[in-house]
Design a protein around this motif. Structure first.
Motif, mmCIF file in Angstrom:
data_model
loop_
_atom_site.group_PDB
_atom_site.id
_atom_site.type_symbol
_atom_site.label_atom_id
_atom_site.label_comp_id
_atom_site.label_asym_id
_atom_site.label_seq_id
_atom_site.Cartn_x
_atom_site.Cartn_y
_atom_site.Cartn_z
ATOM 1 N N GLU A 1 -52.935 8.532 15.939
ATOM 2 C CA GLU A 1 -52.358 9.875 15.785
ATOM 3 C C GLU A 1 -51.125 9.856 14.877
ATOM 4 O O GLU A 1 -50.893 10.793 14.114
ATOM 5 N N THR A 2 -50.358 8.773 14.948
ATOM 6 C CA THR A 2 -49.193 8.641 14.054
ATOM 7 C C THR A 2 -49.658 8.600 12.593
ATOM 8 O O THR A 2 -49.084 9.240 11.716
ATOM 9 N N TYR A 3 -50.727 7.853 12.373
ATOM 10 C CA TYR A 3 -51.258 7.760 11.003
ATOM 11 C C TYR A 3 -51.711 9.134 10.499
ATOM 12 O O TYR A 3 -51.394 9.538 9.371
ATOM 13 N N ILE A 4 -52.421 9.861 11.341
ATOM 14 C CA ILE A 4 -52.932 11.182 10.933
ATOM 15 C C ILE A 4 -51.758 12.112 10.608
ATOM 16 O O ILE A 4 -51.759 12.817 9.585
ATOM 17 N N LEU A 5 -50.727 12.081 11.447
ATOM 18 C CA LEU A 5 -49.538 12.915 11.190
ATOM 19 C C LEU A 5 -48.869 12.496 9.874
ATOM 20 O O LEU A 5 -48.464 13.347 9.078
ATOM 21 N N ASP A 6 -48.799 11.189 9.627
ATOM 22 C CA ASP A 6 -48.136 10.715 8.406
ATOM 23 C C ASP A 6 -48.928 11.075 7.143
ATOM 24 O O ASP A 6 -48.336 11.300 6.082
ATOM 25 N N VAL A 7 -50.251 11.132 7.256
ATOM 26 C CA VAL A 7 -51.042 11.577 6.102
ATOM 27 C C VAL A 7 -50.740 13.058 5.817
ATOM 28 O O VAL A 7 -50.597 13.473 4.656
ATOM 29 N N ALA A 8 -50.570 13.838 6.883
ATOM 30 C CA ALA A 8 -50.215 15.260 6.708
ATOM 31 C C ALA A 8 -48.842 15.398 6.066
ATOM 32 O O ALA A 8 -48.628 16.260 5.214
ATOM 33 N N ASP B 1 -36.037 20.797 0.912
ATOM 34 C CA ASP B 1 -35.571 21.227 2.235
ATOM 35 C C ASP B 1 -36.669 21.018 3.273
ATOM 36 O O ASP B 1 -36.417 20.501 4.369
ATOM 37 N N ILE B 2 -37.891 21.444 2.933
ATOM 38 C CA ILE B 2 -38.999 21.367 3.892
ATOM 39 C C ILE B 2 -39.381 19.909 4.157
ATOM 40 O O ILE B 2 -39.637 19.527 5.300
ATOM 41 N N ASP B 3 -39.393 19.087 3.099
ATOM 42 C CA ASP B 3 -39.685 17.648 3.283
ATOM 43 C C ASP B 3 -38.664 17.006 4.216
ATOM 44 O O ASP B 3 -39.014 16.217 5.100
ATOM 45 N N GLU B 4 -37.390 17.341 4.009
ATOM 46 C CA GLU B 4 -36.334 16.748 4.844
ATOM 47 C C GLU B 4 -36.461 17.220 6.297
ATOM 48 O O GLU B 4 -36.307 16.439 7.227
ATOM 49 N N THR B 5 -36.781 18.514 6.463
ATOM 50 C CA THR B 5 -36.942 19.049 7.816
ATOM 51 C C THR B 5 -38.123 18.375 8.511
ATOM 52 O O THR B 5 -38.027 17.993 9.682
ATOM 53 N N ALA B 6 -39.236 18.218 7.790
ATOM 54 C CA ALA B 6 -40.431 17.589 8.375
ATOM 55 C C ALA B 6 -40.119 16.147 8.785
ATOM 56 O O ALA B 6 -40.505 15.702 9.866
ATOM 57 N N ASP C 1 -45.215 28.390 9.660
ATOM 58 C CA ASP C 1 -45.837 27.748 10.829
ATOM 59 C C ASP C 1 -47.292 27.358 10.583
ATOM 60 O O ASP C 1 -47.919 26.746 11.434
ATOM 61 N N THR C 2 -47.854 27.790 9.450
ATOM 62 C CA THR C 2 -49.295 27.635 9.225
ATOM 63 C C THR C 2 -49.554 26.601 8.137
ATOM 64 O O THR C 2 -49.585 26.926 6.955
ATOM 65 N N THR C 3 -49.739 25.346 8.548
ATOM 66 C CA THR C 3 -50.015 24.266 7.596
ATOM 67 C C THR C 3 -51.476 23.817 7.673
ATOM 68 O O THR C 3 -52.068 23.416 6.684
ATOM 69 N N VAL C 4 -52.047 23.888 8.883
ATOM 70 C CA VAL C 4 -53.490 23.614 9.040
ATOM 71 C C VAL C 4 -54.159 24.766 9.779
ATOM 72 O O VAL C 4 -53.559 25.383 10.658
ATOM 73 N N VAL D 1 -49.150 19.112 13.489
ATOM 74 C CA VAL D 1 -49.060 19.293 12.028
ATOM 75 C C VAL D 1 -48.422 20.647 11.702
ATOM 76 O O VAL D 1 -47.603 20.758 10.783
ATOM 77 N N ASN D 2 -48.746 21.662 12.486
ATOM 78 C CA ASN D 2 -48.171 22.983 12.208
ATOM 79 C C ASN D 2 -46.672 23.046 12.515
ATOM 80 O O ASN D 2 -45.976 23.915 11.994
#
Lengths: 204, 289
Positions: free
Chosen positions: B168-175, A180-185, B244-247, B231-232
């Protein structure tokens, strides 16, 4: 918070919802080793019993430090490892033994979630970096098998009390928080990139 | 007095143990702040467990995580320090001593990449890199044990005259690729530019920076802030089970280079293991962190 007594029946976990937190009390089996999973699959393929009974058990990707003392083995600490490392190996193990509770950290893929849905099992997320909390639930060691392997690869059966809190991350119907989270992201990605572009433009 | 082998040995054997038993203060403060603002209930409970685990490890002098990782040291030598020591072998000796005496014992994580054999020892272990600090009259050693959980999600790509959008797209995609896997919320270290090796080193340095210390250049600080927000918004949350807290921080370092621009991203998991000792020219060992 609900405490589930192990061994759990299909009905015990059937109504757990994604995001629920539970604790567990009773026998669990743990290992963090890929070679251990290969040995389990070898047992399945060759019709041999596993050294520790896994039928409908609670089987977790937890690494533990076990050492042999005069009174047998003792466990000094344990903590989860990344379950997705076992994605290719788990569907067969889940289906063969009808595993009731599995877990670790980081989740498992769609095929594993499907297998859990078939057998009515759940995946529970442990706190990575939770060694002090997780280790304090250990009451005794029931068995240590394949002790020719390094400590965290061994197959270890423990008695735990109020192990957790653990987050229900794949439910007994095969629904997965991770999916779910992967799809949302993935769905949010385009909007986030537009936001970044707007913010860049505003600062230039 | 002069800094000698025994001082390096003393500092090294303790540093690794300290890093395993204590979550740095900036990290605990960042987790506390996140707990206040987090809107997902499961995530708030998970952040609470993280803080509880950090405090329990500290008060009972236990490991925060069972995976002690592999030993990684960054040695920063003050150019005005008075020293006469075989730094490399003294660090190795310090680590050897730690493996033999640490209680409880460590799990065997040092892996031969060719045979997958695991133990406490291996070629080029501990991993040590060196830097100079101009004018300083001390040697600083940082210990940053690195394990698979967050280590395997580091990534690097080489671009040719990339735009900021591409970077920035690359950095987001790595996340996004790391997703739920690396024990979030993480500290994300980013290197941009320089050369292949230097870029990776800048990303590593980013993970070691104190949380809440933006880059001194406003343009880079703004980039850090917008990527932190971006990222958050992805929603992975603490332990990747949503929120909401990923980084806890995005820390960018950059260097000039040629038209080819490497971009490297490295993560530290939420326990953000890091310990620092300063060995003064009189042999005194100061625990900085």
């Amino acid at each position: 918070m609900r405490n589930i007594t192990l061994p759990a029946t299909r009905a015990d976990v059937a109504d757990l919802k994604l995001g629920d937190m539970v604790t567990l009390s009773g026998p669990i089996v743990v290992t963090a080793g890929i070679p251990t999973h290969h040995r389990i699959i070898d047992c399945i393929e060759n019709g041999k019993p596993t050294p520790i009974e896994l039928e409908e058990s609670a089987f977790f990707h937890l690494g533990s430090y076990s050492r042999e003392t005069e009174n047998g083995f003792e466990i000094l600490y344990m903590n989860p490892t990344t379950s997705t490392r076992f994605n290719d190996l788990m569907p067969r193990i889940i289906r063969h033994f009808g595993l009731r509770c599995i877990g670790g950290k980081g989740g498992l893929d769609a095929e594993c979630a499907r297998a859990l849905g078939e057998v009515g099992g759940v995946y529970l997320s442990f706190l990575g970096g939770g060694a002090p909390i997780i280790s304090s639930a250990i009451r005794r060691i029931r068995q240590v098998a394949w002790d020719d392997l390094i400590s965290h690869y061994r197959l270890v059966e423990l008695e735990v009390e109020a192990l957790g809190p653990l987050t229900v991350a794949i439910d007994a119907q095969g629904r997965s928080l991770y999916q779910d989270i992967d799809e949302t992201a993935a769905a949010k990605r385009a909007g986030i990139l537009e936001q970044l572009a707007r913010q860049r433009a505003a600062t230039q | 007095m002069t800094i000698r082998d025994e001082h390096i040995f003393e500092a090294t054997k303790d540093l690794y143990s300290w890093a395993l038993r204590r979550v740095p203060d900036d990290t605990k403060a960042a987790l506390s702040r996140a707990r206040e603002t987090e809107t997902n209930e499961t995530a708030r409970k998970t952040l609470n467990m993280m803080l509880h685990s950090a405090m329990a490890a500290e008060s009972a002098d236990r490991y925060v995580c069972s995976d002690a990782g592999v030993p990684v040291y960054v040695v920063r030598i003050g150019t005005k320090a008075d020293w006469n020591a075989n730094i490399k072998s003294a660090i190795r000796a310090g680590f050897e001593h730690l493996v033999e005496t640490i209680d409880p014992p460590l799990l065997k994580h040092v892996t031969n990449p060719l045979t997958l054999e695991r133990g406490y020892h291996g070629k080029d272990m501990p991993i040590i890199t060196y830097d100079l600090i101009e004018d300083a009259d001390y040697i600083e050693i940082v210990c940053s044990p690195k394990a698979l959980g967050s280590g395997r999600w580091a990534a690097m790509e080489l671009f040719t005259f990339p735009t900021l959008e591409t970077i920035e797209t690359y950095i987001l995609d790595v996340a996004i690729k790391a997703g739920s896997q690396h024990c979030p919320p993480t500290v994300m270290g980013v290197g941009i530019g320089g050369t292949f090796d230097y870029c990776a080193k800048m990303a590593k340095e980013g993970t070691l920076r104190e949380i809440g210390q933006p880059h001194p250049e406003p343009m880079v600080a703004a980039m850090e802030k917008r990527l932190y927000d971006a990222v958050n918004q992805l929603g992975y949350g603490p332990m990747g089970t949503g929120g909401d807290t990923t980084v806890l921080g995005v820390h960018i370092n950059y260097a000039a280079g040629h038209g080819f621009t490497p971009v490297a991203v490295e993560f530290n998991c939420w326990i953000n293991r890091r310990s620092i000792a300063r060995i003064h020219s009189d042999g005194r060992i100061e625990r900085v962190e």
